[in-house]
Design an enzyme around this catalytic site. Structure first.
Site, short mmCIF file in Angstrom:
data_model
loop_
_atom_site.label_atom_id
_atom_site.label_comp_id
_atom_site.label_asym_id
_atom_site.label_seq_id
_atom_site.Cartn_x
_atom_site.Cartn_y
_atom_site.Cartn_z
N SER A 12 -1.66 -25.01 14.38
CA SER A 12 -2.31 -26.19 14.92
C SER A 12 -1.62 -27.47 14.44
CB SER A 12 -3.78 -26.15 14.50
OG SER A 12 -4.54 -27.08 15.19
N ASP A 40 12.36 -31.27 15.64
CA ASP A 40 12.95 -31.67 16.92
C ASP A 40 13.63 -33.03 16.84
OD1 ASP A 40 11.94 -29.33 17.84
OD2 ASP A 40 10.44 -30.21 19.18
N LYS A 71 -0.04 -21.44 17.88
CA LYS A 71 -1.28 -21.81 18.56
C LYS A 71 -1.01 -22.71 19.75
CE LYS A 71 -5.90 -23.41 17.28
NZ LYS A 71 -6.02 -24.84 17.48
#
Length: 459
Positions: A375, A386, A400
């Site tokens: 989460s 990223d 998730k």
């Protein structure tokens, strides 16, 4: 992750039923049976659940499907009772014989579906002694457990007791500010929270509580200890304390009176490993980002130019509040999108961008995750990875990738509903030995750490 929509979602569809409920209460029309069950209150309870799912859940599920799934759970209370479905009607059966028939509302009339559900539950109580003996909350729990079975595995119902604990973990509670664990001697204080009533009263880490308001602590369960240490703000609790003496094996007894205050569970722990700042983040509640920011500043003050990097340990972190994941990511990022969410409800289309004022942009970041990192923890790991700001190390995370909305129900329980995917998960981690630009011994020490035992509690 949890991120609540505003309460106005349920007002318009339920306005008529709410007015009826208030009128019934004022006139005494609500028929309260044994064990606190009230059919009129149950109508509002079930209708609120249908409204929340209809408004928030990521897919459009017919209310008939929700109601039928919920009512089938009555069979678990009394195996002789069952509910079957025919075109345009539900049948209530006992030992295979139909005892009542119910015409189904047309369309998604929330108030009428709540009425039909409550009527079937009430009629089953009249027919079945076992269901009649069941408490109100037990019946609510059964119906809501069935109601959410057609949903995804992350949507769930919390009883009032469970919901109170959830809210305490998110928002805080009246307490003294200690993390505890049970031992044979009593209740060991593992950690005294900074600037807490316990710290101001002079309690120390590794003190042992042997009595709480005159009740011997070894006789109490952990839940009873937490209940006695927590309480209304401004009230006091008197603790019998055994403190380790200067000579090994000796103890010093004292009595401490502590005034309760608002406590938000600490989710961030800081430790200096050589010239690396190590942070264990166990969850994301309302104070996580501010606490992390303060401890990052502390690390900068301690190490100055010698600071080689930061380690964020998110292993076994189950997540928490979406906005806190965004704020934590933003501490390290100067630009770019952190996360976006999309769902059926217009309010679910949200985009969270990093501001151009990253507070800690200069040193490298190592993020530790494992299969129980989920989460909000996955959002932070993915955002740093990223963007190229951090390196992720460990095993694949839980995977998730969705955001839940938490909604309070009339009985003070909660519905947690998946409302939107977050669209961001960390990729397969890199290998620390090749890519870690900071102290290798410090990184190895951090990686070998284990999460705190789940047997500990905050009070």
């Amino acid at each position: 992750m949890r991120f609540g929509f505003s309460g106005h979602l349920r007002l318009t569809p339920l306005a008529g039923l709410l007015l009826f409920l208030l009128a019934a209460c004022a006139s005494g029309a609500g028929q309260q049976n044994g064990n606190g069950y009230d059919e009129v209150a149950a109508r509002y309870m079930f209708a609120t659940g249908y409204q929340d799912i209809n408004a928030v859940y990521i897919q459009d599920i017919p209310i008939e499907t929700l109601a039928f799934s919920g009512l089938q759970k009555l069979h678990e209370v009394d195996p002789t009772i069952s509910v079957t479905r025919k075109p345009e009607r539900f049948l209530l059966n006992q030992e295979g014989e139909t005892i009542s028939r119910y015409e189904l509302p047309k369309g998604n009339r929330i108030d009428l579906w709540g009425k039909v559900t409550a009527q079937i539950v009430d009629d089953s109580r009249k027919a079945s002694p076992k269901i009649a003996e069941a408490g109100r909350e037990q019946l609510y729990e059964k119906v809501f457990e069935g109601m959410i079975e057609p949903l995804d595995g992350y949507s769930r119902y919390a009883t009032p007791e469970e919901a109170r604990e959830n809210r305490a973990n998110r928002d805080g509670f009246g307490g003294i500010g200690v993390r505890i664990q049970l031992i044979d001697k009593g209740v060991e204080i593992v950690n005294v929270m900074d600037d807490s009533p316990a710290e101001r009263a002079g309690l120390d880490d590794w003190d042992v509580i042997v009595g709480i308001d005159g009740v011997p602590a070894p006789e109490l369960s952990q839940e009873e200890v937490v209940s006695r240490l927590r309480g209304p703000l401004g009230t006091h609790v008197t603790l019998g304390i055994e403190r380790p003496g200067r000579v090994e094996g000796t103890w010093r007894s004292l009595e401490v009176k502590v005034e309760r205050a608002h406590i938000v569970p600490q989710t961030v722990e800081y430790e200096r490993l050589d010239n690396v700042a190590y942070f264990r983040i166990s969850g994301f509640n309302h104070d996580t980002a501010e606490t992390l920011k303060a401890k990052l500043e502390q690390a900068k003050d301690e190490m100055g130019n010698r600071l080689e990097g930061y380690i964020l340990d998110l292993r076994s972190n189950p997540g928490g509040l979406l906005d806190q994941a965004v704020f934590v990511s933003d501490l390290f990022l100067g630009e770019g999108r952190i996360v976006s969410t999309h769902g059926r409800h217009p309010d679910s289309h949200q985009y969270f961008e990093a501001r151009d004022d990253a507070h800690f942009p200069e040193a490298p970041v190592l993020v530790l995750i494992n299969g129980s990192s989920a989460s909000a923890a996955e959002i932070v790991a993915a955002a740093l990875q990223d963007s190229g700001r951090g390196i992720v190390v460990g095993s694949n995370s839980y995977g998730k990738g969705t955001v839940q909305t938490v909604l309070r129900l009339p009985n003070e329980g909660e519905l947690t509903l998946t409302g939107r995917p977050s669209m961001r998960l960390p990729a397969i981690p890199w290998i620390v030995a090749v890519f870690c630009p900071m102290s290798a011994p410090a990184a190895r020490t951090a990686i070998c750490r284990r999460p705190c035992p789940s047997s500990r509690a905050d009070a």
